[in-house]
Design an enzyme around this catalytic site. Structure first.
Site, mmCIF file in Angstrom:
data_model
loop_
_atom_site.group_PDB
_atom_site.id
_atom_site.type_symbol
_atom_site.label_atom_id
_atom_site.label_comp_id
_atom_site.label_asym_id
_atom_site.label_seq_id
_atom_site.Cartn_x
_atom_site.Cartn_y
_atom_site.Cartn_z
ATOM 1 N N HIS A 99 29.387 40.793 -40.721
ATOM 2 C CA HIS A 99 28.353 41.443 -41.531
ATOM 3 C C HIS A 99 27.931 40.511 -42.672
ATOM 4 O O HIS A 99 26.928 39.809 -42.555
ATOM 5 C CB HIS A 99 28.918 42.772 -42.032
ATOM 6 C CG HIS A 99 27.930 43.696 -42.656
ATOM 7 N ND1 HIS A 99 26.604 43.413 -42.752
ATOM 8 C CD2 HIS A 99 28.081 44.923 -43.229
ATOM 9 C CE1 HIS A 99 25.982 44.419 -43.345
ATOM 10 N NE2 HIS A 99 26.872 45.350 -43.652
ATOM 11 N N HIS A 152 19.229 37.730 -34.435
ATOM 12 C CA HIS A 152 19.457 38.963 -35.187
ATOM 13 C C HIS A 152 19.407 40.132 -34.216
ATOM 14 O O HIS A 152 18.599 40.118 -33.287
ATOM 15 C CB HIS A 152 18.385 39.119 -36.279
ATOM 16 C CG HIS A 152 18.764 40.096 -37.334
ATOM 17 N ND1 HIS A 152 18.592 41.442 -37.188
ATOM 18 C CD2 HIS A 152 19.342 39.918 -38.547
ATOM 19 C CE1 HIS A 152 19.021 42.052 -38.273
ATOM 20 N NE2 HIS A 152 19.490 41.155 -39.114
ATOM 21 N N ASP A 207 20.615 34.414 -43.347
ATOM 22 C CA ASP A 207 21.783 33.617 -43.733
ATOM 23 C C ASP A 207 21.588 32.123 -43.529
ATOM 24 O O ASP A 207 22.409 31.327 -43.971
ATOM 25 C CB ASP A 207 23.008 34.065 -42.923
ATOM 26 C CG ASP A 207 23.376 35.494 -43.247
ATOM 27 O OD1 ASP A 207 23.473 35.794 -44.437
ATOM 28 O OD2 ASP A 207 23.529 36.295 -42.316
#
Ligand SMILES: CC(C)(COP(=O)(O)OP(=O)(O)OC[C@H]1O[C@@H](n2cnc3c(N)ncnc32)[C@H](O)[C@@H]1OP(=O)(O)O)[C@@H](O)C(=O)NCCC(=O)NCCS
Length: 438
Positions: free
Chosen positions: A269, A308, A364
């Protein structure tokens, strides 16, 4: 006549036909219960491990269209909010549904600022952690410990009391994160400075040394604020659904937020940006990128920071982070890893493997490089994520508490264990039975 807004189901076990209403693209799982094979049947359920296709709530906070790369808070595109707002303005929007007026914002900022102090016992509590404790483990435990200081937080049905705890939590998250950071470096804790904005004050608590007044670099402060905006909410992800699930037991908001932060601490996560840095270290230089991409395509590992579960076009946050990173690098100097990251992105976006699988850089991909350029060690990255996400968690928690349809969260299961068994007295049990349990 059957309404067109229904789903017709024929149960072939009984040849019975059912019309189930469709609302907002969903059927109600409870409507399936009436589908029974006989009078003793419990009724049909759905089996949905990891909630891949189950809506657990109605929410008017965050909208995501993963196919089109859209993220909106309360109807406002993330790009617009990142460009024009501060994080505290966005936190207000998430919690109250509308952007604040100038007066409302002034009061809100003042209120949050006056809740940034930690009780001295909290400071002493943090001093008890080992010198090498992970900042996220310290954050989770300390947020939970706030419950001991504010026992009145239990009264979650009183809106004024709820709001007070929300302000405290948003105010104290940066203080706790900064203290955990300084603790791991062995530096003395720095008290909040009420003259500074939310991100500047965070920087003050992180980096102030012996100077009488901390002067934050405005570019870094703005970049941090934008990162906070981008991470503030992301609808029903793992930590947010933990917030709702634990909160549905009417647990107080400190313990509930600690539970959500614990979910965020998991590497699947909140920890991917740390993994991106590891990957860039492994690649080492721009020239090695094609070979690394080839290796990934052959099934050896993944491109961290790519792909994703929801975004199958692009992650709108990644685009904003990319231009924010450029501004940060103008101040900090370019992180040498950026060259590798840019080359990786360029090659991957032209490659059939990544294009056909709809794999694009996610939030990220660039955030870790930017955090590192700002001087953060990777262990701190998830705590940086938790600070703004607390606003989203609390908005979702409040929505859940005030939703008359919500009850204590309690999923069903498909039992796959033993049928009724005969008890075996101790002296008759064979060793093999014990081995089975293990
Ligand atoms: C985010 C993630 C977990 C989404 O997973 P998902 O929606 O379940 O997607 P899948 O695992 O089904 O991937 C679909 C295909 O793309 C491939 N793929 C997915 N992400 C990939 C990546 N980062 N690098 C290389 N290949 C990837 C999978 O191997 C799979 O290929 P296949 O169809 O040949 O088997 C996944 O993309 C990932 O692990 N990314 C890297 C970690 C990361 O950056 N996480 C941060 C998320 S914000």
């Amino acid at each position: 006549m059957t309404s067109s807004n229904t789903l017709t189901v024929i149960d072939n076990r009984t040849a019975t036909k059912y019309d189930l209403p469709i609302e907002n693209g969903t059927i109600r799982a409870m409507d399936l219960r009436k589908i029974k094979s006989g009078p003793d049947d419990f009724g049909l359920m759905t089996y949905d491990p990891a909630f891949m296709n189950t809506a657990s709530c109605r929410s008017s906070i965050t909208f995501i269209d993963g196919e089109r790369g859209i993220l909106r808070y309360r109807g406002y595109p993330i790009e617009v909010l990142a460009e024009h707002c501060t994080f505290l303005e966005v936190a207000y929007l998430l919690l109250f549904g509308d952007l604040p007026t100038p007066d409302e914002l002034k009061t809100w900022v003042n209120d949050i600022t006056h809740h940034t102090m930690l009780h001295e016992t909290t400071k002493r509590f943090m001093e008890g952690f080992r010198y090498d404790a992970h900042p996220m483990a310290m954050l989770v435990s300390t947020v939970a410990a706030l419950s001991t200081i504010y026992p009145e937080a239990k009264d979650i049905h009183d809106p004024a009391n709820r709001l007070l705890q929300i302000k405290r939590l948003i105010g104290k998250m940066p203080s706790i994160s900064a203290m955990s950071y300084r603790h791991s470096l062995g530096f003395p804790y720095v008290y909040p400075d009420n003259d500074l904005s939310y991100p500047e004050n965070f920087m003050n608590m992180l980096w102030k040394m012996v100077e009488p007044k901390y002067a934050a670099n405005p570019v870094i402060a703005r970049a941090l604020d934008i990162l906070f905006i981008l991470h503030a909410d992301h609808e029903q992800n793992c930590s947010t659904s933990t917030m709702r699930s634990v909160g549905s037991a009417h647990t107080d908001p400190y313990l509930t937020t600690a539970a959500a932060a614990a979910a965020l601490a998991g590497p699947l996560h909140g920890g991917a940006n740390e993994a991106v840095l590891g990957m860039l270290d492994e690649i080492g230089s721009k020239e090695n990128v094609p070979a690394y991409v080839k290796k990934v395509k052959e099934g050896h590992g993944k491109l961290m920071g790519f792909g994703h579960r929801v975004y199958k076009n692009y992650d709108p946050r990644a685009k904003i982070i990319k231009w924010t990173a450029e501004r940060v690098f103008a101040v900090t100097g370019r992180n040498p890893k950026l060259e590798i990251a840019l080359e990786l992105e360029r090659i991957a976006l032209e490659d059939e493997y990544f294009v056909s699988r709809k794999l694009y850089p996610n939030v990220d991909f660039y955030s870790g490089i930017m955090y590192q350029a700002m001087g953060f060690r990777p262990e701190m990255f998830t705590a940086l994520f938790a600070i703004p996400r607390a606003a989203g968690w609390l908005a979702q928690w409040q929505e859940m508490i005030t939703d008359p349809e919500q009850k204590i969260a309690r999923p069903r299961q498909v039992y796959t264990g033993q049928e009724l068994r005969q008890f075996i007295p101790m002296d008759k049990r064979a060793r093999a039975l014990h081995a089975k349990i293990a």
